[in-house]
Scaffold this motif. Structure first.
Motif, short mmCIF file in Angstrom:
data_model
loop_
_atom_site.label_atom_id
_atom_site.label_comp_id
_atom_site.label_asym_id
_atom_site.label_seq_id
_atom_site.Cartn_x
_atom_site.Cartn_y
_atom_site.Cartn_z
N THR A 72 0.82 -1.20 0.00
CA THR A 72 0.00 0.00 0.00
C THR A 72 0.86 1.25 0.00
O THR A 72 2.06 1.22 0.28
CB THR A 72 -0.93 0.03 1.23
OG1 THR A 72 -0.15 -0.01 2.44
CG2 THR A 72 -1.87 -1.16 1.22
N THR A 73 0.22 2.37 -0.31
CA THR A 73 0.83 3.69 -0.20
C THR A 73 0.16 4.41 0.95
O THR A 73 -1.06 4.47 1.01
CB THR A 73 0.66 4.51 -1.49
OG1 THR A 73 1.32 3.84 -2.57
CG2 THR A 73 1.24 5.90 -1.34
N ILE A 74 0.96 4.92 1.88
CA ILE A 74 0.41 5.63 3.03
C ILE A 74 0.83 7.10 2.96
O ILE A 74 1.87 7.44 2.42
CB ILE A 74 0.88 5.02 4.36
CG1 ILE A 74 2.40 5.11 4.50
CG2 ILE A 74 0.41 3.57 4.48
CD1 ILE A 74 2.91 4.70 5.88
N ALA A 75 -0.02 7.96 3.49
CA ALA A 75 0.30 9.39 3.52
C ALA A 75 1.43 9.67 4.51
O ALA A 75 1.54 8.99 5.54
CB ALA A 75 -0.94 10.19 3.91
N TYR A 76 2.27 10.63 4.16
CA TYR A 76 3.28 11.08 5.13
C TYR A 76 2.54 11.53 6.39
O TYR A 76 1.56 12.28 6.32
CB TYR A 76 4.11 12.22 4.56
CG TYR A 76 5.29 12.60 5.42
CD1 TYR A 76 6.51 11.95 5.27
CD2 TYR A 76 5.19 13.59 6.39
CE1 TYR A 76 7.60 12.28 6.07
CE2 TYR A 76 6.26 13.93 7.19
CZ TYR A 76 7.47 13.27 7.03
OH TYR A 76 8.53 13.60 7.83
N PRO A 77 2.98 11.08 7.58
CA PRO A 77 2.21 11.32 8.80
C PRO A 77 2.03 12.80 9.13
O PRO A 77 2.94 13.62 8.89
CB PRO A 77 3.04 10.62 9.88
CG PRO A 77 3.85 9.61 9.15
CD PRO A 77 4.17 10.23 7.83
N GLY A 212 16.41 6.07 9.95
CA GLY A 212 16.56 7.37 9.32
C GLY A 212 15.23 7.91 8.83
O GLY A 212 14.19 7.26 8.93
N ALA A 213 15.28 9.11 8.29
CA ALA A 213 14.07 9.81 7.90
C ALA A 213 13.53 9.31 6.56
O ALA A 213 14.28 8.83 5.70
CB ALA A 213 14.36 11.31 7.81
N VAL A 214 12.21 9.43 6.41
CA VAL A 214 11.55 9.16 5.14
C VAL A 214 10.93 10.45 4.63
O VAL A 214 10.74 11.41 5.39
CB VAL A 214 10.48 8.07 5.27
CG1 VAL A 214 11.08 6.77 5.76
CG2 VAL A 214 9.34 8.51 6.20
N ASP A 231 6.71 -4.21 1.54
CA ASP A 231 6.93 -3.09 0.63
C ASP A 231 5.88 -2.02 0.88
O ASP A 231 4.67 -2.31 0.83
CB ASP A 231 6.85 -3.56 -0.83
CG ASP A 231 8.01 -4.46 -1.22
OD1 ASP A 231 9.16 -3.97 -1.25
OD2 ASP A 231 7.76 -5.64 -1.48
N ILE A 232 6.32 -0.80 1.15
CA ILE A 232 5.42 0.31 1.45
C ILE A 232 5.93 1.55 0.70
O ILE A 232 7.15 1.81 0.65
CB ILE A 232 5.38 0.61 2.95
CG1 ILE A 232 4.64 -0.49 3.71
CG2 ILE A 232 4.73 1.97 3.23
CD1 ILE A 232 3.13 -0.49 3.57
N ALA A 233 5.01 2.33 0.16
CA ALA A 233 5.35 3.61 -0.46
C ALA A 233 4.83 4.74 0.41
O ALA A 233 3.75 4.63 1.03
CB ALA A 233 4.74 3.70 -1.85
N ILE A 234 5.59 5.82 0.49
CA ILE A 234 5.20 7.00 1.25
C ILE A 234 4.64 8.04 0.28
O ILE A 234 5.29 8.44 -0.67
CB ILE A 234 6.39 7.62 2.02
CG1 ILE A 234 7.05 6.57 2.91
CG2 ILE A 234 5.92 8.82 2.85
CD1 ILE A 234 6.20 6.01 4.01
N GLY A 235 3.39 8.43 0.53
CA GLY A 235 2.75 9.45 -0.31
C GLY A 235 2.90 10.84 0.27
O GLY A 235 3.58 11.06 1.29
N GLU A 236 2.24 11.78 -0.35
CA GLU A 236 2.25 13.16 0.14
C GLU A 236 1.47 13.25 1.45
O GLU A 236 0.60 12.45 1.74
CB GLU A 236 1.63 14.10 -0.89
CG GLU A 236 2.41 14.18 -2.20
CD GLU A 236 3.77 14.81 -2.04
OE1 GLU A 236 3.93 15.68 -1.14
OE2 GLU A 236 4.69 14.45 -2.79
#
Length: 238
Positions: A72-77, A212-214, A231-236
């Protein structure tokens, strides 16, 4: 307290149970609670400017709603400018345990998975500086990332398996499960002194050095030998 199973007259519909896919099965693992171990790799403790407390492990918790599944793609927190990844070995409990010994502890384990504990490091650091709890830094939506769970029988004994975390294909963390300060049986036995552990509980066992930072558009992965890759993607940010 009234059991949810015995009472169907709610003021609003109760939230659905969150499930994690199980390898070689059409069934899902229902998530109940999430326990996370702090400073369980000595090299990570040192990189955070701390020493391992070898008298006893310590923990923090996350809500079940923190779970986000592989692929999945999750929003940047929200609320952070410094969100960090922490690759981890996750233990899924399929039985109950209360005040068990380390020799008895593995009897409640259902299986294992690769995971990531996302941390709002700036908020965690501010809480540490004031001697406050870490909840804002650790316990938030989409902060407990997890891959497919493999049953114990498919994974075998915990030992020299390698955990590797990559960010955009670059290796950032690498360690063996045997590097953990507190073993899985020791952790379960210790936790069971304070909680009635139940089926559906997840235990994130700590992270090695290299956190480290994402940022948005990053691709994160954690591979543990013998387990499906996370596997994870970071979204806006929202």
């Amino acid at each position: 307290m009234t059991s949810l199973d015995a009472q169907s007259n709610f003021v609003f519909p109760p939230p659905p149970t969150l499930g994690v896919p199980v390898a070689t099965s059409a069934a899902n693992f229902p998530v109940r609670r999430i326990f996370c171990v702090g400073r369980n790799y000595a090299d990570h403790a040192r990189e955070m400017g701390a020493e391992v407390d070898r008298e006893a492990p310590f923990y923090f918790t996350k809500p079940a709603e923190a779970v986000a599944l592989s692929g999945t793609t999750i929003a940047y927190p929200p609320g952070t400018q410094d969100c960090h990844y922490e690759g981890e070995f996750v233990v899924a409990l399929g039985g109950s345990a209360f005040q068990v010994s380390a020799d008895e502890a593995m009897g409640c384990v259902f299986g294992y998975a690769a995971g990531i504990d996302l941390t709002r490091r700036d908020l965690q650091g501010a809480a540490k500086a004031k001697g406050r709890p870490w909840d804002l830094g650790k316990a938030f939506e989409n902060s407990a990332l997890i891959a497919t769970i493999a049953p114990v029988s498919d994974f075998g004994a915990i030992g020299e398996q390698t955990l590797t975390t990559r960010v955009n294909g670059e290796v950032r963390q690498q360690a063996r499960l045997s590097d953990m300060v507190w073993s899985v049986p020791e952790l379960i036995a210790h936790l069971s002194r304070y909680y009635h552990l139940k089926p559906g509980d997840l235990l994130y066992t700590g992270t090695p050095a290299g956190v480290g930072a994402v940022k948005p558009d990053d691709k994160l992965s954690v591979k543990i030998e013998g387990l499906d890759e996370l596997d994870i993607a970071i979204g806006e940010a929202e």
